[in-house]
Design a protein around this motif. Structure first.
Motif: not given
Length: 515
Positions: A224-230, A218-219
């Motif tokens: 993370w700054r991830l593309d929602p489609s990944r 969780r930490g």
């Protein structure tokens, strides 16, 4: 004593002089006593790559190579003497940082004329050079299980229906617990893991933990700054009910990602989308004469085409950092670099060491005497363009052009940080012969000398030794290397990839107390 006739190397001479103001030259091959080099007669045998004095150097006076100070004589040195650790030492001395003095206007190639490669464009616009599924671990306790999951995908036929997927890899490490739950140590680890989680060369990944570790998933995932489609999956061994159940669940989760990961096509993209990592390992005296300058020439080309390059290994620019501060486009960039140099001085002193603990025994056997000499050759990897940014270890590199990242000199730790910063191709120069790979990013190996290239031809991608052995120019080798970088970014496998290297070299920098 008879003179030994030798004809080799640049201009057909047995030695290489790098600047008219130097008081040493470099042996182009093993030279016996009596050989005449640069107008002086050798007093004793000198190994290949080692230095010969061509002028008297009094005790305490500086030894100069590249028209820079590489050390100080510990005894009087006569013309023709072998110059190395027996008569040269490292000393602190003041450098003129001259911030911004060498900044020039970059002559960019017009956009319509820029080089291209065949890249993989992700949904968020990031451009990948490879297409892997990954398994990242929050803690060392989940490392073995992660590897067991990845091993399942090496079974024959399992990936046959997914030709656009380069593989499933487990990147494990030796920390994640026995550490403070805040502070520098865990921040660096989480920043490194975030850099790999967000890396465009991953189409998706599984984050695997044990369950009770300090570095909770969780930490880790909060940053993370991830593309929602990944596609992303997370799980812990304790919640899944043990190793066997976790392997089963992990394989199932990754199998679900395969169809989506396979739905990619390479397309033409400009070289400005490339992020090139620069590293060296197993260096010798030719590193600063052949491979590093050739890589620097390729970096200059990449920068003119709008791309990005990341130089690392702070301990291996020590004593040459003034050559970078002169190229800094902003005083704040230079100040940040100098601050990191001061941090390293304090860090090594605190642990009873010295910045001259580097070079290694292998480096010294190859002719490098002090860290000053090694650093002056190492900074050549960065070419000649302006310094546009300085970054912390594993920090996301956002500036275009030539940049620097604060990393240790230890190869796998340095490369891990540079890839976390976004490097999608790595160039690695070596004189002694390093076999490092660094998935998910391909690593191109540059040999500094032809003898080693031929001896280790199954590991070395390009022979930069031809600059000495065949008289090819640095610029010509740099141009060939730039094309090889584009080809590699387009999918051409490097030799380390063919050999399967790259999983074991994921080594985040471990800072702070181990408790």
């Amino acid at each position: 004593m008879a003179v030994t006739p030798i004809s080799i190397g640049r201009r057909g001479e047995p030695s290489v002089r790098l600047h008219t103001a130097d008081n040493v030259v470099v042996a182009a091959l093993a030279l016996p006593a009596g050989t005449v080099v640069d107008g002086v007669t050798l007093a004793r045998d000198v190994p290949r790559g080692h230095k010969v004095a061509v002028a008297p150097i009094a005790q305490g006076e500086p030894v100069r190579k590249y028209n820079q100070i590489i050390g100080f004589a510990t005894a009087p040195i006569a013309p023709g003497d072998h110059v190395h650790t027996h008569n040269v030492e490292f000393r602190m001395f003041e450098r003129d940082y001259a911030v911004g003095a060498d900044v020039t206007e970059t002559r960019f190639v017009p956009k319509a004329e820029r080089a291209t490669f065949q890249g993989i464009v992700r949904a968020d616009g990031k451009v990948a050079t490879r297409n892997y599924l990954g398994i990242l671990t929050s803690v060392n306790c989940s490392a073995h299980t992660a590897k067991m999951i990845a091993d399942q995908f090496r079974r024959p036929g399992l990936l046959d229906d997914y030709p656009n997927v380069d593989g499933v890899i487990a990147l494990t490490h030796g920390t994640g617990c026995g550490m403070a739950d805040d502070g520098e140590g865990i921040a660096v680890l989480r920043r490194t893991l975030a850099g790999f989680a967000e890396h465009p060369n991953f189409a998706g990944f599984l984050m695997l933990g044990l369950g009770c570790e300090v570095n909770q998933i969780r930490g880790v995932s909060e940053s993370w700054r991830l593309d929602p489609s990944r596609p992303v999956a997370t799980m812990t061994i304790q919640e899944q009910g043990g190793t066997v159940a976790t392997v089963r669940a992990g394989v199932a989760a990754l199998k679900e990602m395969l169809p989506q990961a396979n739905q990619v096509e390479r397309q033409t993209v400009p070289a400005s989308e490339l992020v090139l990592g620069l590293n060296c390992g197993g260096s010798d005296a030719y590193s600063g004469i052949t491979a590093n300058p050739a890589l620097g020439a390729a970096v200059d080309i990449l920068v003119r085409h709008g791309g990005t390059a990341i130089l690392g290994e702070t301990p291996e620019i020590y004593g040459a950092e003034h050559l970078l501060t002169r190229r800094a486009v902003d005083p704040g960039i230079a100040e940040k670099l100098v601050e990191r140099i001061r941090w390293w001085e304090e860090y090594t002193a605190k642990h009873g060491g010295s910045m001259d603990n580097n070079p290694s025994p292998g480096n010294k056997a190859g002719g490098l005497t002090t860290i000053l000499e090694k650093s002056l050759g190492a900074v050549a990897k960065g070419g000649t363009t302006n310094l546009t940014g300085v970054y912390e270890y594993a920090e996301k590199v956002t500036a275009k052009g030539f940049t620097f990242m604060d990393t240790p000199g230890y190869d796998p730790v340095s490369v891990t940080g540079i890839i976390a910063g976004g490097a999608t191709v790595m160039c690695f120069t070596t004189g002694r012969g390093s076999v490092l790979g660094c998935k998910p990013t391909p690593s191109i190996k540059l040999a500094t000398n032809t003898e080693m290239y031929e001896r280790m031809s199954g590991d070395m991608d390009i022979d930069c030794g031809v600059i000495l052995s065949a008289g090819e120019s640095v610029e010509s080798v740099g141009a060939r290397l730039f094309q090889q970088i584009l080809d590699t970014a387009s999918g051409r496998k490097t030799l380390s990839e063919e050999l399967g290297f790259g999983q074991e070299e994921f080594v985040p920098w471990q800072l702070g107390a181990v408790m």
